[in-house]
Design an enzyme around this catalytic site. Structure first.
Site, PDB file in Angstrom:
ATOM      1  N   SER A  55       0.807  -1.220   0.000  1.00 56.88           N
ATOM      2  CA  SER A  55       0.000   0.000   0.000  1.00 56.88           C
ATOM      3  C   SER A  55       0.842   1.272   0.000  1.00 56.88           C
ATOM      4  O   SER A  55       0.385   2.324  -0.445  1.00 56.88           O
ATOM      5  CB  SER A  55      -0.930   0.011   1.215  1.00 56.88           C
ATOM      6  OG  SER A  55      -0.198  -0.137   2.416  1.00 56.88           O
ATOM      7  N   ASP A 203      -4.927   7.239   9.535  1.00 56.79           N
ATOM      8  CA  ASP A 203      -4.506   5.983  10.165  1.00 56.79           C
ATOM      9  C   ASP A 203      -3.137   6.092  10.828  1.00 56.79           C
ATOM     10  O   ASP A 203      -2.721   5.214  11.570  1.00 56.79           O
ATOM     11  CB  ASP A 203      -4.533   4.825   9.167  1.00 56.79           C
ATOM     12  CG  ASP A 203      -3.580   4.999   7.995  1.00 56.79           C
ATOM     13  OD1 ASP A 203      -2.451   5.505   8.188  1.00 56.79           O
ATOM     14  OD2 ASP A 203      -3.947   4.619   6.871  1.00 56.79           O
ATOM     15  N   HIS A 206       0.054   5.562   6.702  1.00 52.82           N
ATOM     16  CA  HIS A 206       0.184   5.785   5.260  1.00 52.82           C
ATOM     17  C   HIS A 206       0.396   7.272   4.976  1.00 52.82           C
ATOM     18  O   HIS A 206      -0.381   8.098   5.440  1.00 52.82           O
ATOM     19  CB  HIS A 206      -1.058   5.283   4.518  1.00 52.82           C
ATOM     20  CG  HIS A 206      -1.188   3.794   4.537  1.00 52.82           C
ATOM     21  ND1 HIS A 206      -2.005   3.132   5.430  1.00 52.82           N
ATOM     22  CD2 HIS A 206      -0.602   2.838   3.776  1.00 52.82           C
ATOM     23  CE1 HIS A 206      -1.918   1.829   5.217  1.00 52.82           C
ATOM     24  NE2 HIS A 206      -1.073   1.620   4.222  1.00 52.82           N
TER      25      HIS A 206
END
Length: 234
Positions: A55, A203, A206
Site C-alpha cells: 500500500s 490511520d 500511510h
C-alpha cells in the site's frame, strides 16, 4: 528508528486495513485498485522502472497520481529522461503473496526493479526467516528474468510490538539482503515521514500526498544513480 514509537499503536489499527480485512471503505478502495494493470504499454523505447510493493507504493488513501512512483515519473519527464515508472503496488501485499504475483508482473520489459515489501510481514509477526527467504526468492526471480535488471531494495522499520529483538532483527534484514546480493538499498523508505502526524493520513501510517513527496526524495537519492541521461544530438 526515531519517531517509530509515536505511531506504533496506529500500525496495529491499520493492520486490518492493510491486510484487506477492513471496512467497506477499504473494500471499495481495493476494487478501485484491482483493475490497474502494471503491464502498461511502453512507447518510444522507454526504459522501465517497476515499483513492486504494498500500500505504501500503491498510494493508499490518496490519488494514485500523488503516490511516489507518479512523482518519480514527473521528475523523469522534467529532466527529459526516457523512462516509464510503473506502479505495481498492491495494498495488503506480504512477501509471500508478492512472491506469488511476481512472475506475472515480470512478464514485461523491466530495466530497474524497486522492491518494497516486508512491512505487512512485520505487522503480522511473520517469521523473519520466512520474510528473508521470500525477499531473496524475489531477487533471484528478477535476476533470472535478466541479470541486467538493476535492483533497488527499500528498507523498512517496525515498532517493537512483537518485541524489541524482533523489531531490531527486522530492520537489519534489509541491509543484510542488500549486501549479500550486491543491490542498492533505500535505508528507510519512510525516513522523515514516519511518526509525523501532518505527513500521514488519519490511520497514522500511510503518507499523505505531502508525505509521498518526501518518500519520493528518499527513493530518488538511490534511483538517480541508475538513470541514463539522454544522448545529445551530434
Amino acid at each position: 528508528m526515531r519517531n517509530i514509537l509515536k505511531f506504533s499503536y496506529f500500525l496495529w489499527v491499520i493492520l486490518l486495513v492493510s491486510c484487506g480485512e477492513g471496512s467497506k471503505k477499504e473494500a471499495s478502495k481495493a476494487s478501485e485498485e484491482a483493475p490497474r494493470d502494471p503491464k502498461t504499454e511502453v512507447k518510444d523505447n522507454a526504459k522501465v522502472i517497476l515499483f513492486f510493493g504494498n500500500s505504501l507504493t500503491a498510494g493508499y488513501g490518496i490519488d494514485m497520481e500523488e503516490a511516489f512512483p507518479a512523482l518519480i515519473q514527473a521528475r523523469l519527464d522534467s529532466l527529459g529522461l526516457n523512462y516509464k515508472a510503473i506502479n505495481s503496488g498492491l495494498s495488503g501485499e506480504t512477501t509471500s503473496s508478492g512472491l506469488n504475483r511476481l512472475k506475472w508482473v515480470l512478464d514485461q520489459q523491466v530495466d530497474i526493479f524497486v522492491l518494497e515489501l516486508g512491512a505487512n510481514d512485520g505487522l503480522r509477526g511473520v517469521s523473519l526467516v520466512e520474510t528473508k527467504k521470500n525477499l531473496q526468492s524475489m531477487i533471484d526471480l528478477v535476476r533470472a528474468k535478466s541479470p541486467d535488471i538493476k535492483i533497488i531494495l527499500a528498507g523498512m522499520q517496525i515498532p517493537p510490538n512483537m518485541g524489541q529483538a524482533y523489531a531490531i532483527e527486522f530492520g537489519r534484514l534489509f541491509p543484510e539482503l542488500a549486501e549479500a546480493n550486491n543491490v542498492d538499498l533505500i535505508p528507510f523508505l519512510l525516513e522523515n515521514v514516519a511518526g509525523r502526524a501532518e505527513l500521514n493520513i488519519e490511520d497514522g501510517i500511510h503518507p499523505t500526498a505531502e508525505g509521498h513527496k518526501i518518500v519520493m526524495e528518499n527513493v530518488w537519492q538511490v534511483l538517480e544513480e541508475h538513470l541514463v541521461a539522454p544522448k545529445l544530438d551530434q
